[in-house]
Design an enzyme around this catalytic site. Structure first.
Site, PDB file in Angstrom:
ATOM      1  N   SER A 162       0.835  -1.187   0.000  1.00  0.00           N
ATOM      2  CA  SER A 162       0.000   0.000   0.000  1.00  0.00           C
ATOM      3  C   SER A 162       0.883   1.255   0.000  1.00  0.00           C
ATOM      4  O   SER A 162       1.971   1.262  -0.584  1.00  0.00           O
ATOM      5  CB  SER A 162      -0.907  -0.080   1.240  1.00  0.00           C
ATOM      6  OG  SER A 162      -1.812   0.961   1.260  1.00  0.00           O
ATOM      7  N   LYS A 180      -4.827   2.787  -3.333  1.00  0.00           N
ATOM      8  CA  LYS A 180      -4.186   2.230  -2.134  1.00  0.00           C
ATOM      9  C   LYS A 180      -5.177   2.129  -0.971  1.00  0.00           C
ATOM     10  O   LYS A 180      -5.100   1.185  -0.169  1.00  0.00           O
ATOM     11  CB  LYS A 180      -2.970   3.073  -1.740  1.00  0.00           C
ATOM     12  CG  LYS A 180      -1.854   3.117  -2.794  1.00  0.00           C
ATOM     13  CD  LYS A 180      -1.222   1.761  -3.059  1.00  0.00           C
ATOM     14  CE  LYS A 180       0.025   1.882  -3.924  1.00  0.00           C
ATOM     15  NZ  LYS A 180       0.620   0.573  -4.279  1.00  0.00           N
TER      16      LYS A 180
HETATM   17  C1  HXC Z   1      -1.355  11.807 -17.144  1.00  0.00           C
HETATM   18  C2  HXC Z   1      -1.197   9.700 -18.036  1.00  0.00           C
HETATM   19  C3  HXC Z   1       0.195   9.665 -17.760  1.00  0.00           C
HETATM   20  C4  HXC Z   1       0.787  10.804 -17.136  1.00  0.00           C
HETATM   21  C5  HXC Z   1      -0.368   7.796 -18.712  1.00  0.00           C
HETATM   22  N1  HXC Z   1      -1.487   8.528 -18.619  1.00  0.00           N
HETATM   23  N2  HXC Z   1       0.673   8.455 -18.177  1.00  0.00           N
HETATM   24  N3  HXC Z   1      -1.959  10.767 -17.729  1.00  0.00           N
HETATM   25  N4  HXC Z   1      -0.023  11.835 -16.840  1.00  0.00           N
HETATM   26  N5  HXC Z   1       2.091  10.848 -16.857  1.00  0.00           N
HETATM   27  C6  HXC Z   1      -2.812   8.170 -19.099  1.00  0.00           C
HETATM   28  C7  HXC Z   1      -2.819   7.922 -20.585  1.00  0.00           C
HETATM   29  O1  HXC Z   1      -2.906   9.122 -21.304  1.00  0.00           O
HETATM   30  C8  HXC Z   1      -4.086   7.075 -20.728  1.00  0.00           C
HETATM   31  O2  HXC Z   1      -5.254   7.856 -20.633  1.00  0.00           O
HETATM   32  C9  HXC Z   1      -4.068   6.239 -19.467  1.00  0.00           C
HETATM   33  O3  HXC Z   1      -3.230   6.918 -18.525  1.00  0.00           O
HETATM   34  C10 HXC Z   1      -3.508   4.874 -19.701  1.00  0.00           C
HETATM   35  O4  HXC Z   1      -2.219   5.006 -20.258  1.00  0.00           O
HETATM   36  P1  HXC Z   1      -1.483   3.771 -20.953  1.00  0.00           P
HETATM   37  O5  HXC Z   1      -0.097   4.190 -21.247  1.00  0.00           O
HETATM   38  O6  HXC Z   1      -2.321   3.231 -22.050  1.00  0.00           O
HETATM   39  O7  HXC Z   1      -1.560   2.689 -19.800  1.00  0.00           O
HETATM   40  P2  HXC Z   1      -0.638   1.488 -19.482  1.00  0.00           P
HETATM   41  O8  HXC Z   1       0.223   1.115 -20.652  1.00  0.00           O
HETATM   42  O9  HXC Z   1      -1.466   0.450 -18.912  1.00  0.00           O
HETATM   43  O10 HXC Z   1       0.374   2.090 -18.398  1.00  0.00           O
HETATM   44  C11 HXC Z   1       0.010   2.216 -17.078  1.00  0.00           C
HETATM   45  C12 HXC Z   1       0.701   3.418 -16.444  1.00  0.00           C
HETATM   46  C13 HXC Z   1       2.227   3.356 -16.663  1.00  0.00           C
HETATM   47  C14 HXC Z   1       0.376   3.423 -14.971  1.00  0.00           C
HETATM   48  C15 HXC Z   1       0.155   4.667 -17.119  1.00  0.00           C
HETATM   49  O11 HXC Z   1       2.856   4.474 -16.048  1.00  0.00           O
HETATM   50  C16 HXC Z   1       2.831   2.097 -16.139  1.00  0.00           C
HETATM   51  O12 HXC Z   1       2.698   1.036 -16.763  1.00  0.00           O
HETATM   52  N6  HXC Z   1       3.501   2.106 -15.011  1.00  0.00           N
HETATM   53  C17 HXC Z   1       4.077   0.869 -14.428  1.00  0.00           C
HETATM   54  C18 HXC Z   1       5.367   1.165 -13.833  1.00  0.00           C
HETATM   55  C19 HXC Z   1       5.241   2.192 -12.749  1.00  0.00           C
HETATM   56  O13 HXC Z   1       4.566   3.195 -12.865  1.00  0.00           O
HETATM   57  N7  HXC Z   1       5.938   1.959 -11.675  1.00  0.00           N
HETATM   58  C20 HXC Z   1       6.006   2.920 -10.629  1.00  0.00           C
HETATM   59  C21 HXC Z   1       5.411   2.340  -9.507  1.00  0.00           C
HETATM   60  S1  HXC Z   1       5.903   3.280  -8.121  1.00  0.00           S
HETATM   61  P3  HXC Z   1      -6.080   8.338 -21.956  1.00  0.00           P
HETATM   62  O14 HXC Z   1      -7.240   9.130 -21.418  1.00  0.00           O
HETATM   63  O15 HXC Z   1      -5.137   9.168 -22.773  1.00  0.00           O
HETATM   64  O16 HXC Z   1      -6.508   7.080 -22.656  1.00  0.00           O
HETATM   65  C22 HXC Z   1       4.591   3.290  -7.146  1.00  0.00           C
HETATM   66  C23 HXC Z   1       4.870   3.727  -5.746  1.00  0.00           C
HETATM   67  C24 HXC Z   1       4.333   5.063  -5.529  1.00  0.00           C
HETATM   68  O17 HXC Z   1       3.524   2.983  -7.490  1.00  0.00           O
HETATM   69  C25 HXC Z   1       5.043   5.695  -4.377  1.00  0.00           C
HETATM   70  C26 HXC Z   1       5.522   7.087  -4.725  1.00  0.00           C
HETATM   71  C27 HXC Z   1       6.233   7.730  -3.566  1.00  0.00           C
END
Ligand code: HXC
Length: 275
Positions: A162, A180
């Protein structure tokens, strides 16, 4: 290998845990090629556990499995299961089947796969919100559900991952905070429903963990200086801090603990704001 975010044999020889604590056990980890969940997996494997790590990216998942196996010089210690998206229940069922074919059982589950990006509410599209809810919350549900049959057999333990964002409002993290909060609720619900089956369900809530993608994205490089004023224990967290707590939760020492969210954040959230 990023040595800042990796354990080694000193975790066993100079650490707090018995070397064979998890001998004969098997872990199933989503997000295991990432930073935090990878080090959680390293700790379990260093203490005798076998592990399957499940990820979307083949190269990254296979490399992580190889490197974690290398810590115990056993190339069969960690199985990489790639091209798996936690949003697909069918893919999760397949991953569980492959794990059981290889290792025969599943004792511990870490539901750690997560997606995150910084975006303010005005610019957050419904699909962007849904993507994070689907990866984090639905993905956690799919992971636990796909493993249920094996957990019943092993009287195993689930650990959800979380955060502390939803204890207060964190700007540009509404999607993650909502997901979360749902994960915390799911963990507590499963504790109550699955407790009578001998299955424990808990959550770990990392605070600001140094050298992680999440913290870099959320806070930028200036965060380190600001942190001392915000964290009562006067340091950022480490991936090892999360790994140690993970070992505790899965160990027999925690056998009466279920439905808990273990906050590992140096006391930060008690100050009432993330930044
Ligand atoms: C705004 C965004 C965006 C951004 C994507 N989108 N990135 N909107 N700002 N930076 C939007 C897209 O435009 C789209 O909406 C929708 O999100 C889906 O995007 P896709 O790229 O098609 O999705 P997908 O390929 O499934 O990717 C999922 C994701 C990506 C979450 C967007 O970042 C990812 O796969 N992340 C996995 C790795 C990751 O993030 N790890 C970090 C975890 S750290 P529209 O409307 O245009 O269709 C963590 C801990 C947090 O979670 C703790 C922090 C302190």
């Amino acid at each position: 290998m990023n040595t800042e975010n990796s354990l080694n044999s000193k975790f066993v020889t100079e650490g707090s845990w018995r070397a064979d604590l998890f001998k004969g056990k098997v872990a199933f980890v989503t997000g295991g090629a990432g930073t935090i969940c990878r080090v959680q997996t390293e700790a379990l494997v260093l203490l005798g556990c076998k592990a399957a790590i499940v990820g979307r990216n083949q190269e990254r998942t296979e490399r992580a499995a190889k490197e974690i196996s290398g810590l115990v010089k056993d190339e069969d210690a960690v199985l990489a299961i790639a091209d798996v998206d936690v949003r697909s229940f069918k893919q999760m069922e397949d991953a569980v089947r492959i794990t059981v074919q290889k290792f025969g059982r599943i004792d511990f589950v870490i539901a750690g796969a997560a997606g995150n990006f910084i975006c303010d509410f005005a610019n957050l599209s419904p699909n962007a919100f849904k993507s994070v809810i689907d990866i984090d919350l639905l993905g956690s549900f799919n992971t636990a559900k796909a493993c249920l049959k094996e957990l019943k057999k092993s009287k195993g333990s689930i650990l959800f991952v979380s955060a502390t964002f939803h204890y207060y409002g964190v700007p540009f993290q509404g999607h993650v905070g909502a997901a979360k909060a749902g994960i915390d609720a799911l963990a507590k619900n499963l504790a109550v429903e699955l407790g009578p089956l001998g299955i424990r369900s808990n959550c770990i809530a990392p605070g600001a963990i140094d050298n992680t993608e999440g913290l870099k994205r959320l806070a930028g490089e200036k965060y380190r200086e600001k942190a001392l004023a915000k964290i009562p224990l006067q340091r950022l967290g480490s991936t090892r801090d999360i790994a140690e707590s993970t070992v505790f939760i899965f160990s027999p020492a925690a056998s009466y603990i279920t439905g808990t969210v273990l906050v590992v954040d140096g006391g930060m959230w008690h100050l009432g704001t993330y930044f």
